[in-house]
Design an enzyme around this catalytic site. Structure first.
Site, PDB file in Angstrom:
ATOM      1  N   CYS A 155       2.409   9.496  -3.725  1.00  0.00           N
ATOM      2  CA  CYS A 155       2.599   8.170  -4.327  1.00  0.00           C
ATOM      3  C   CYS A 155       1.334   7.850  -5.119  1.00  0.00           C
ATOM      4  O   CYS A 155       0.569   8.758  -5.457  1.00  0.00           O
ATOM      5  CB  CYS A 155       2.938   7.123  -3.272  1.00  0.00           C
ATOM      6  SG  CYS A 155       1.680   6.890  -2.002  1.00  0.00           S
ATOM      7  N   ASN A 158      -1.612   6.618  -1.841  1.00  0.00           N
ATOM      8  CA  ASN A 158      -1.579   7.396  -0.590  1.00  0.00           C
ATOM      9  C   ASN A 158      -1.952   6.547   0.629  1.00  0.00           C
ATOM     10  O   ASN A 158      -2.548   7.038   1.586  1.00  0.00           O
ATOM     11  CB  ASN A 158      -2.464   8.650  -0.679  1.00  0.00           C
ATOM     12  CG  ASN A 158      -2.267   9.659   0.458  1.00  0.00           C
ATOM     13  OD1 ASN A 158      -3.188  10.359   0.835  1.00  0.00           O
ATOM     14  ND2 ASN A 158      -1.082   9.727   1.020  1.00  0.00           N
ATOM     15  N   CYS A 214       0.518   3.736   1.377  1.00  0.00           N
ATOM     16  CA  CYS A 214       1.753   3.017   1.754  1.00  0.00           C
ATOM     17  C   CYS A 214       2.944   3.977   1.852  1.00  0.00           C
ATOM     18  O   CYS A 214       3.343   4.369   2.948  1.00  0.00           O
ATOM     19  CB  CYS A 214       2.062   1.898   0.765  1.00  0.00           C
ATOM     20  SG  CYS A 214       0.774   0.627   0.651  1.00  0.00           S
ATOM     21  N   ARG A 215       3.512   4.369   0.719  1.00  0.00           N
ATOM     22  CA  ARG A 215       4.777   5.113   0.733  1.00  0.00           C
ATOM     23  C   ARG A 215       4.642   6.554   1.219  1.00  0.00           C
ATOM     24  O   ARG A 215       5.382   6.988   2.116  1.00  0.00           O
ATOM     25  CB  ARG A 215       5.416   5.085  -0.661  1.00  0.00           C
ATOM     26  CG  ARG A 215       5.840   3.709  -1.097  1.00  0.00           C
ATOM     27  CD  ARG A 215       6.124   3.660  -2.585  1.00  0.00           C
ATOM     28  NE  ARG A 215       4.892   3.797  -3.367  1.00  0.00           N
ATOM     29  CZ  ARG A 215       4.834   3.890  -4.681  1.00  0.00           C
ATOM     30  NH1 ARG A 215       5.969   3.878  -5.382  1.00  0.00           N
ATOM     31  NH2 ARG A 215       3.681   3.990  -5.299  1.00  0.00           N
ATOM     32  N   SER A 216       3.723   7.311   0.622  1.00  0.00           N
ATOM     33  CA  SER A 216       3.677   8.733   0.994  1.00  0.00           C
ATOM     34  C   SER A 216       3.197   8.975   2.429  1.00  0.00           C
ATOM     35  O   SER A 216       3.703   9.910   3.075  1.00  0.00           O
ATOM     36  CB  SER A 216       2.887   9.574  -0.020  1.00  0.00           C
ATOM     37  OG  SER A 216       1.542   9.178  -0.108  1.00  0.00           O
ATOM     38  N   ASP A 255       6.880   0.460  -5.282  1.00  0.00           N
ATOM     39  CA  ASP A 255       5.546   0.286  -4.724  1.00  0.00           C
ATOM     40  C   ASP A 255       5.486  -1.049  -3.955  1.00  0.00           C
ATOM     41  O   ASP A 255       5.658  -2.112  -4.549  1.00  0.00           O
ATOM     42  CB  ASP A 255       4.569   0.273  -5.912  1.00  0.00           C
ATOM     43  CG  ASP A 255       3.132   0.052  -5.495  1.00  0.00           C
ATOM     44  OD1 ASP A 255       2.889  -0.220  -4.305  1.00  0.00           O
ATOM     45  OD2 ASP A 255       2.262   0.146  -6.379  1.00  0.00           O
TER      46      ASP A 255
HETATM   47  P1  4NP Z   1       1.239   3.476  -2.474  1.00  0.00           P
HETATM   48  O1  4NP Z   1       0.886   1.924  -2.749  1.00  0.00           O
HETATM   49  O2  4NP Z   1       1.208   4.159  -3.835  1.00  0.00           O
HETATM   50  O3  4NP Z   1       2.604   3.443  -1.896  1.00  0.00           O
HETATM   51  O4  4NP Z   1       0.172   3.979  -1.527  1.00  0.00           O
HETATM   52  C1  4NP Z   1      -0.257   1.533  -3.443  1.00  0.00           C
HETATM   53  C2  4NP Z   1      -1.450   1.362  -2.759  1.00  0.00           C
HETATM   54  C3  4NP Z   1      -2.566   0.951  -3.446  1.00  0.00           C
HETATM   55  C4  4NP Z   1      -2.496   0.690  -4.804  1.00  0.00           C
HETATM   56  C5  4NP Z   1      -1.314   0.864  -5.478  1.00  0.00           C
HETATM   57  C6  4NP Z   1      -0.182   1.290  -4.804  1.00  0.00           C
HETATM   58  N1  4NP Z   1      -3.649   0.230  -5.509  1.00  0.00           N
HETATM   59  O5  4NP Z   1      -3.536  -0.071  -6.703  1.00  0.00           O
HETATM   60  O6  4NP Z   1      -4.739   0.142  -4.920  1.00  0.00           O
END
Ligand code: 4NP
Length: 155
Positions: free
Chosen positions: A9, A12, A14-16, A124
């Protein structure tokens, strides 16, 4: 021989990591041999544990992801893993741009492994609510179930 999967994702956190934990958990229960990891295309959270909301929704579903730590995708991942599976189209486009010529990993979107769901992206949830994280978990679990079904059918 085990199959290897890297979930990707943006951050790294939340989703992955949820996908990583769910696949490890389900594969262990089904006694399916899978090497699992996760990574982000971005570098903001290197070394951080998953977001507390991601840890919480996973734990509510019996999946402990507290030990995972964020890392960034590397060029070597494209030869280490059989499958690199993106959470959304943006992640997939970033992976295609990073992919070294001739590398072996197959790239796909997680929800393309979930037939008939009618969605392609796991949105996201980072700026969202607890409900958004619950929806993330539901979508990720659906995708992982489809993925495992595909592995079982091929073994
Ligand atoms: P993820 O979510 O891609 O599912 O881990 C996010 C976590 C942090 C950020 C963006 C998306 N960020 O911009 O910090």
């Amino acid at each position: 021989m085990s199959v290897s999967v890297l979930f990707v994702c943006l951050g790294n956190i939340c989703r992955s990591p949820i996908a990583d934990g769910v696949l490890r958990h389900r594969a262990a229960s089904a006694m399916i041999d899978v090497v699992v990891d996760s990574a982000g295309t971005g570098d903001w959270h290197l070394g951080h544990p998953p977001d507390r909301r991601a840890q919480s929704i996973a734990l509510q579903n019996g999946v402990d992801i507290s030990g995972l730590r964020a890392r960034q995708v590397t060029a070597g991942d494209f030869d280490t893993f059989d499958h690199i599976i993106a959470m959304d189209h943006r992640n997939l486009a970033d992976l295609m741009a990073l992919r070294p010529a001739g590398s072996r990993a197959k790239l796909s979107l997680l929800l393309d492994h979930a037939d008939g769901i009618g969605l392609h992206d796991v949105p996201d949830p980072y700026c969202g609510s607890d409900d958004d994280f619950a929806e993330t978990y539901r979508l990720v679990e659906t995708g992982v179930r489809g993925l495992l079904g595909g592995f079982a059918a091929r073994s």
